[in-house]
Design an enzyme around this catalytic site. Structure first.
Site, PDB file in Angstrom:
ATOM      1  N   GLY A  15     -14.537 -15.252 -28.586  1.00 19.72           N
ATOM      2  CA  GLY A  15     -15.801 -15.737 -29.240  1.00 19.72           C
ATOM      3  C   GLY A  15     -16.592 -14.462 -29.338  1.00 19.72           C
ATOM      4  O   GLY A  15     -16.246 -13.247 -28.807  1.00 19.72           O
ATOM      5  N   ILE A  17     -19.116 -13.726 -27.191  1.00 20.26           N
ATOM      6  CA  ILE A  17     -19.020 -13.050 -25.708  1.00 20.26           C
ATOM      7  C   ILE A  17     -17.760 -12.182 -25.243  1.00 20.26           C
ATOM      8  O   ILE A  17     -17.874 -11.204 -24.912  1.00 20.26           O
ATOM      9  CB  ILE A  17     -19.172 -13.984 -24.476  1.00 20.26           C
ATOM     10  CG1 ILE A  17     -20.813 -14.595 -24.761  1.00 20.26           C
ATOM     11  CG2 ILE A  17     -19.088 -13.550 -23.220  1.00 20.26           C
ATOM     12  CD1 ILE A  17     -21.047 -15.597 -23.629  1.00 20.26           C
ATOM     13  N   CYS A 128     -26.613 -16.330 -19.127  1.00 18.68           N
ATOM     14  CA  CYS A 128     -27.347 -15.021 -19.693  1.00 18.68           C
ATOM     15  C   CYS A 128     -28.823 -15.203 -19.073  1.00 18.68           C
ATOM     16  O   CYS A 128     -29.638 -13.952 -18.864  1.00 18.68           O
ATOM     17  CB  CYS A 128     -27.251 -14.895 -21.036  1.00 18.68           C
ATOM     18  SG  CYS A 128     -27.880 -16.332 -22.107  1.00 18.68           S
ATOM     19  N   ASN A 268     -28.833 -11.372 -24.852  1.00 25.40           N
ATOM     20  CA  ASN A 268     -28.492 -12.194 -24.198  1.00 25.40           C
ATOM     21  C   ASN A 268     -26.821 -12.045 -23.692  1.00 25.40           C
ATOM     22  O   ASN A 268     -26.062 -12.287 -22.705  1.00 25.40           O
ATOM     23  CB  ASN A 268     -28.529 -13.665 -24.716  1.00 25.40           C
ATOM     24  CG  ASN A 268     -28.178 -13.828 -26.077  1.00 25.40           C
ATOM     25  OD1 ASN A 268     -28.199 -12.810 -26.966  1.00 25.40           O
ATOM     26  ND2 ASN A 268     -27.650 -15.028 -26.294  1.00 25.40           N
TER      27      ASN A 268
END
Length: 293
Positions: A15, A17, A128, A268
């Site tokens: 995804g 991240i 995060c 983040n």
């Protein structure tokens, strides 16, 4: 003989991240990504990884275990999935770096207890918001006796993927737990805003610390020193305000992604991935050192 080596690592999750993590690994001089594992062969993340020349699989954690061994496995999936992943990877020799708010493993903030992570085989990066706030909170807590800590995080909607939205309850619980552990405060509250604003806002954390006595000069200096340490591995981290009024400290910080595939407002993703890569690089260096000593 060099004290560093190239660690063979794998990313579990393709995804938002996972793909930024892959980009950061690609830029590292001591890490090599041997596999990105997802569960949907048609996903954008797996297609991007393949286009970068990285081996991919849609077989999830089972395929990753079969393809090993790896020195480090980054889990960028979801808190619920990580429970299963940790069980399946427990028998592997790899360092497991959990980027989900699962609360499993040793909670680590690189500038606070990163050295401790070298002795662990399963580390958790909290969230995060935790990576952005805890360096400051830990530094402030060295100069006062926190009784209550509040952290409000604001992230652009475009940076919160499906797994992140499913993880919100775990995000809040895990971050609150880490705040109490890293500051000694008996009470902590975390709130999360996912903003649909256009243009998207940068990633922000607003911190409030209540303590009976606060030395303003020491608190300000400690916070700024902590911010400099974070910027050493996560450029774009900055304190935007710091105020002390009576027994209350308020600090606001922003994280801006430095460019590349990530837009600036995705701080983040940037800060937790930068922390993950730093810890993996330190692990590689420590492993190489022990092998040459």
């Amino acid at each position: 003989m060099s004290d560093t080596r190239t660690s063979n690592v794998a990313v579990l999750g393709a995804g938002l991240i996972g793909i930024d993590l892959l980009d950061k690994i690609h830029l590292s001089t001591s890490l090599h990504c041997g596999l990105v594992a997802g569960r949907d062969a048609r996903s954008v993340g797996l297609r991007r990884a393949a286009a970068m020349g990285v081996a991919t699989t849609a077989g999830g954690v089972a395929a990753l275990v079969e393809a090993g061994p790896f020195d480090v496995v980054f889990d960028a999936s979801s808190a619920a999935a990580h429970t299963e992943h940790a069980q399946l990877l427990a028998s592997c020799a790899a360092l497991l770096v959990d980027l989900t708010p699962s609360s499993l493993g040793q909670q680590v903030v690189p500038t606070v207890n990163g050295a401790d992570a070298l002795a662990c085989r399963h580390i958790n990066l909290i969230s995060c918001g935790g990576q952005a706030s805890l360096p400051l909170l830990h530094a402030i807590a060295q100069h006062c006796d926190p009784q209550y800590v509040e952290v409000v995080t604001t992230a652009a909607s475009a940076t919160a993927g499906h797994a992140s939205r499913l993880n919100l309850d775990e995000y809040i619980e895990t971050t609150q737990q880490a705040i109490r552990a890293f500051t000694g405060a008996p009470a902590a509250k975390v709130m999360v805003n996912i903003s649909p604003a256009d243009p998207p806002p940068p990633f922000r954390v607003a911190i409030t610390v209540c303590a009976p006595r606060v030395d303003e000069g020491r608190v300000r200096a400690a916070a700024e020193s902590a911010a400099r340490e974070v910027r050493a591995f996560a450029p774009g981290f900055a304190i935007t305000s710091c105020a002390v009024t009576g027994g209350k400290v308020t600090v606001a910080a922003e994280v801006t992604a430095p460019g590349g595939r990530l837009p600036g407002h995705a701080g983040n993703l940037h800060i937790i991935n930068a922390a993950a890569v730093l810890l993996a690089e330190q692990h590689a260096a420590a492993t190489a050192q022990s092998g040459t000593s």
